[in-house]
Motif scaffolding. Structure first.
Motif, PDB file in Angstrom:
ATOM      1  N   CYS A  40      55.009 -19.227  37.270  1.00  0.00           N
ATOM      2  CA  CYS A  40      54.492 -18.905  35.730  1.00  0.00           C
ATOM      3  C   CYS A  40      55.019 -19.867  34.686  1.00  0.00           C
ATOM      4  N   SER A  42      56.468 -19.447  32.260  1.00  0.00           N
ATOM      5  CA  SER A  42      58.086 -18.984  31.682  1.00  0.00           C
ATOM      6  C   SER A  42      59.082 -19.921  32.519  1.00  0.00           C
ATOM      7  N   HIS A  61      60.350 -15.210  38.683  1.00  0.00           N
ATOM      8  CA  HIS A  61      60.387 -13.705  37.849  1.00  0.00           C
ATOM      9  C   HIS A  61      58.933 -13.061  38.348  1.00  0.00           C
ATOM     10  N   GLU A  62      58.207 -13.407  39.270  1.00  0.00           N
ATOM     11  CA  GLU A  62      57.044 -12.716  39.499  1.00  0.00           C
ATOM     12  C   GLU A  62      57.056 -12.601  41.284  1.00  0.00           C
ATOM     13  N   CYS A 168      54.027  -9.815  36.599  1.00  0.00           N
ATOM     14  CA  CYS A 168      54.239 -10.558  35.539  1.00  0.00           C
ATOM     15  C   CYS A 168      52.929 -10.967  34.847  1.00  0.00           C
ATOM     16  N   ARG A 361      46.019 -18.797  39.726  1.00  0.00           N
ATOM     17  CA  ARG A 361      47.498 -18.745  40.170  1.00  0.00           C
ATOM     18  C   ARG A 361      47.873 -19.156  41.213  1.00  0.00           C
TER      19      ARG A 361
HETATM   20 ZN   LIG Z   1      55.833 -14.904  33.959  1.00  0.00          ZN
END
Ligand SMILES: [Zn+2]
Ligand SMILES: [Zn+2]
Length: 367
Positions: A40, A42, A61-62, A168, A361
């Motif tokens: 991601c 982030s 964080h995913e 996320c 993704r």
């Molecule tokens: Zn994210």
């Protein structure tokens, strides 16, 4: 135990794939054998320093995986549970939680976002060096200790890689469409930026019954994927994109424009793509030191709103459950969002693919 994890040692990177020591889960914590993790922006923001993090840390964080061991006092999950990991668990009792704004709860995420687990300590080390957690779940690792409150138990029919993305990007995009854009049947919306979050806004707007969904991206190669996920039109982001959106919306502008990148220049200019009385939803996140100037007279006379939308824009645990159900019902084609799968050793490839802007993704798959 020894684990393989992706460590960011200093701002600017590169990230390195290291062998680390992971302590056993303590009270209220579980050991998750990671199966899949998304990549991601982030995470990339921590690498570049656009979002300062506590370093060195294990990013990610995913993620989703299987619970393989429990610490003491664990009541919410069992060994063998398949779980999606949630980086905004909520306390269910504070001012925000009582108002249904669980994503604004800071009671639980405070210590997690300080680079530790809930007791203010880390389970990660490399020799004598303590390594920080990131977002409480650090999913770029083949195993990780996480708080039980970060675990959403999955229906076994939901593939791990789908659950990871719902944790996320998909929750963020669909949540923005439903809860901040309030998109409904007949609406005409534009989505600026067709990355993981923007494509998820498109899926959300399609689920909500929007009549016209205009995807806007600088990369013409994104057209096919945007249309496959529910966009009705695709516009290449250039000097005439706002005019093109006006033409597709009866000359007025869109009811809702979603800025899904976090670029101040785009945020500023796209207020012109919003019809009078409409809404600009900022769902991409900019740098913590950046600002976006808006023409206030235009906002006032045009009766336009600018709204921020954070993560799922509602109870994240509930959103993960609801969106997994929508996936199983065939209403949320998350698997089509996945354009590439890589091994953890090739995490740099995954970051490069994301930054190239030509892919959907990329998912890291473990084991
Ligand atoms: Zn994210
Ligand atoms: Zn709370």
């Amino acid at each position: 135990m020894k684990i393989t994890a992706v460590v960011l040692n200093s701002v600017g990177g590169p990230v390195s794939v290291d062998t680390l020591d992971l302590d056993e889960p303590r009270a209220g914590e579980v050991l998750v054998k990671m199966a899949a993790s998304g990549v991601c922006h982030s995470d990339q923001h921590v690498v570049t320093g656009r979002h300062p993090g506590d370093l060195p840390c294990v990013l990610g964080h995913e993620g989703a995986g299987e619970v393989v061991a429990l610490g003491p006092d664990v009541t919410q999950v069992q060994v063998g549970d398949r779980v999606a990991l949630n980086w905004i668990p909520s306390c269910k009792a504070c001012f925000y939680c009582e108002r249904g704004q669980h994503h604004l709860c800071r009671e639980v995420v405070g210590p997690l976002w300080a680079g530790f687990l809930l007791d203010g300590t880390s389970r990660l080390s490399r020799g004598n060096q303590m390594i920080h957690h990131y977002s409480g779940i650090s999913t770029w690792a083949d195993h990780m200790v996480v708080p039980q409150v970060c675990c959403s138990v999955l229906d076994p029919a939901v593939p791990f890689e789908v659950a990871a993305l719902i944790g996320c990007a998909v929750s963020t995009g669909v949540g923005a469409a439903f809860h901040q854009g309030n998109v409904g049947p007949g609406d005409r919306v534009a989505v600026v930026g067709a990355g993981g979050v923007g494509l998820s806004v498109i899926m959300g707007a399609a689920m909500a019954g929007a009549e016209r969904i205009i995807a806007v991206d600088r990369e013409p190669a994104k057209r096919g994927l945007a249309l496959a996920l529910g966009a009705t039109n695709f516009v290449v982001s250039d000097g005439s994109a706002i005019e093109a959106v006006r033409e597709l919306t009866g000359g007025r502008g869109a009811d809702v424009v979603f800025e899904a990148i976090g670029n101040p220049g785009l945020q500023q200019s796209w207020i012109d793509g919003v019809r009078p009385g409409g809404v600009l939803v900022l769902v991409g996140i900019g740098g913590t030191a950046e600002t976006t100037p808006f023409n206030c007279a235009e906002l006032t006379r045009g009766h336009k709103s600018v709204k921020g939308s954070y993560f799922a824009a509602t109870d994240a645990g509930q959103a993960i459950e609801d969106l997994c159900a929508a996936y199983l019902a065939g209403r949320l084609p998350v698997d089509r969002l996945i354009s590439k799968r890589v091994r953890v050793d090739d995490v740099q490839q995954a970051l490069d693919a994301m930054l190239s802007g030509t892919e959907g993704r990329t998912v890291i798959v473990y084991h």
